[in-house]
Design a protein around this motif. Sequence first.
Motif, short mmCIF file in Angstrom:
data_model
loop_
_atom_site.label_atom_id
_atom_site.label_comp_id
_atom_site.label_asym_id
_atom_site.label_seq_id
_atom_site.Cartn_x
_atom_site.Cartn_y
_atom_site.Cartn_z
N ALA A 56 18.12 34.63 91.08
CA ALA A 56 17.89 36.01 91.37
C ALA A 56 18.73 36.72 92.00
CB ALA A 56 16.61 35.75 92.20
N THR A 57 19.53 36.39 92.95
CA THR A 57 20.80 36.70 93.65
C THR A 57 21.74 37.07 92.46
OG1 THR A 57 20.23 35.60 95.65
CG2 THR A 57 22.33 36.52 95.40
N ALA A 58 22.13 36.17 91.43
CA ALA A 58 23.14 36.57 90.56
C ALA A 58 22.63 37.52 89.77
CB ALA A 58 23.24 35.07 89.82
N SER A 59 21.55 37.87 89.43
CA SER A 59 20.72 38.60 88.51
C SER A 59 20.98 40.09 89.13
CB SER A 59 19.29 38.45 88.16
OG SER A 59 19.29 37.17 87.22
N GLU A 60 20.80 40.10 90.37
CA GLU A 60 20.72 41.36 91.25
C GLU A 60 22.32 41.71 91.14
OE1 GLU A 60 19.22 40.48 94.99
OE2 GLU A 60 17.16 40.43 94.32
N GLU A 61 23.17 40.99 91.29
CA GLU A 61 24.50 41.09 91.53
C GLU A 61 25.11 41.77 90.32
OE1 GLU A 61 26.62 37.73 92.89
OE2 GLU A 61 25.97 37.80 94.87
N GLU A 62 24.67 40.85 89.01
CA GLU A 62 24.87 41.61 87.59
C GLU A 62 24.43 43.04 87.52
OE1 GLU A 62 23.54 38.74 85.10
OE2 GLU A 62 24.66 37.18 85.67
N GLN A 63 23.43 43.14 88.10
CA GLN A 63 22.84 44.61 87.85
C GLN A 63 23.50 45.75 88.51
OE1 GLN A 63 20.42 45.65 85.51
NE2 GLN A 63 20.22 43.63 84.85
N GLN A 89 29.09 35.81 101.72
CA GLN A 89 28.05 34.92 100.85
C GLN A 89 27.21 34.66 102.00
OE1 GLN A 89 29.35 31.80 98.63
NE2 GLN A 89 31.36 32.57 98.12
N VAL A 90 25.87 34.65 101.32
CA VAL A 90 24.47 34.37 102.14
C VAL A 90 23.95 33.32 101.42
CG1 VAL A 90 22.23 35.31 102.78
CG2 VAL A 90 24.56 36.84 102.65
N GLU A 91 23.57 32.38 102.29
CA GLU A 91 22.82 31.27 101.73
C GLU A 91 21.17 31.32 101.94
OE1 GLU A 91 22.36 26.30 102.72
OE2 GLU A 91 23.38 27.57 103.96
N VAL A 92 20.58 31.21 100.72
CA VAL A 92 18.96 31.69 101.02
C VAL A 92 18.28 30.34 100.70
CG1 VAL A 92 17.33 32.70 99.56
CG2 VAL A 92 19.55 33.63 99.82
N LYS A 93 17.45 29.84 101.61
CA LYS A 93 16.60 28.96 101.69
C LYS A 93 15.05 29.07 101.34
CE LYS A 93 19.89 25.55 103.88
NZ LYS A 93 19.92 24.81 105.04
N THR A 94 14.51 28.53 100.78
CA THR A 94 13.05 28.79 100.66
C THR A 94 12.21 27.23 100.35
OG1 THR A 94 13.09 29.03 98.10
CG2 THR A 94 13.25 30.86 99.84
N THR A 95 10.97 27.33 100.45
CA THR A 95 10.14 26.23 100.18
C THR A 95 9.57 26.31 98.96
OG1 THR A 95 8.42 26.98 101.73
CG2 THR A 95 10.18 25.49 102.63
N LEU A 96 9.05 25.16 98.43
CA LEU A 96 8.16 25.12 97.18
C LEU A 96 7.09 25.74 97.55
CD1 LEU A 96 9.13 21.83 95.36
CD2 LEU A 96 10.04 23.92 94.68
N SER A 97 6.53 26.76 96.61
CA SER A 97 5.09 27.27 96.76
C SER A 97 3.88 26.24 96.57
CB SER A 97 4.64 28.50 96.02
OG SER A 97 4.79 28.11 94.63
N ARG A 98 4.30 25.33 95.65
CA ARG A 98 3.08 24.28 95.34
C ARG A 98 3.99 22.72 95.05
NH1 ARG A 98 4.31 23.28 90.25
NH2 ARG A 98 2.95 21.48 90.33
N GLY A 99 3.51 21.94 94.94
CA GLY A 99 3.81 20.50 94.52
C GLY A 99 4.85 19.90 95.62
N PRO A 100 5.54 18.84 95.46
CA PRO A 100 6.32 18.36 96.39
C PRO A 100 7.59 18.79 96.56
CG PRO A 100 6.55 16.86 94.14
CD PRO A 100 5.51 18.15 93.94
N MET A 101 8.17 18.41 97.60
CA MET A 101 9.57 19.00 97.99
C MET A 101 10.23 18.00 98.79
SD MET A 101 8.39 21.99 100.78
CE MET A 101 7.21 21.35 102.23
N PHE A 102 11.71 18.20 98.77
CA PHE A 102 12.67 17.36 99.72
C PHE A 102 12.92 17.87 100.99
CE2 PHE A 102 12.78 15.56 95.46
CZ PHE A 102 13.02 14.31 95.72
#
Length: 279
Positions: free
Chosen positions: A237-244, A262-275
Amino acid sequence: MGLFGFGKKKRHEEDDDELKYSQKTVEDDQQDEGDENQDEEQSAYPDEPSAVYEGRGEEYGPWDVNDEHVPDYDDYLDVGAYYLPFLRGIELRIKANRATQQVMGATITYGSSSLEIEAFAAPKTMGLWDDVRDDLLQANAKASEVEGVFGTELQLPVTVKSGKTVMTRIVGVDGPRWMLRGIFSGKAATEAGEERDALNHFFADIVVERGEEPLAPRDLIPMHPPVSPAQRKAANATASEEEQEELSIPDKPKGPFDSDQQVEVKTTLSRGPMFSEVR
């Protein structure tokens, strides 16, 4: 690296660090039920042992990212050389060189069993597993060949640090310009049952990305620290925004950003398992 490294990729164990990732789950009964029904409809590998593994890339995995029937791996964990599926109750260990932080391999622990996974570059016109298997047979007098669900595999007793001897089961599957090797230990190596079935399915569901980098046969395909599906989506998503933005702003400077930008973006899964890292 693995128990049986070869070539230029060998490393002393004291030079390596392990990062541990435990798998957590988010309740989603309807999705779980759908996944289970899908698993019942499709077999991830042949039901009967055979000397030759047929159907890889068409009916069975491990898969290549360019296979026509490759499964959707958007929700897989990306470690560079391959994408790892999710399995409830596993622990992932990533081995990295302490000095360079280069990722050297991945090991899945499930119950009392483990699966060490390595992806190697292979020649364009021929497979690699037959030659690797012959080398292991010649180097280990106690090794023996048996027919397995992934074709001919090896059984090899290994003496661990405690002095105890454990049996390992080594499988190899050839793909386009790569070979994926799995080293099973614990119950998954010695007896039929739930743990062997689970790790067999896990191995068969892996998706390999060889890449276009020139590599000599038997070189490890480069890996990187795990990247979760949420992190990949955020980066895309960040790459797409930069291209636009680049299209809309005339005379925008070209070239890579400085580290401060550079900004590091961390999120969690909305469903299912995660590490999550538990070190």
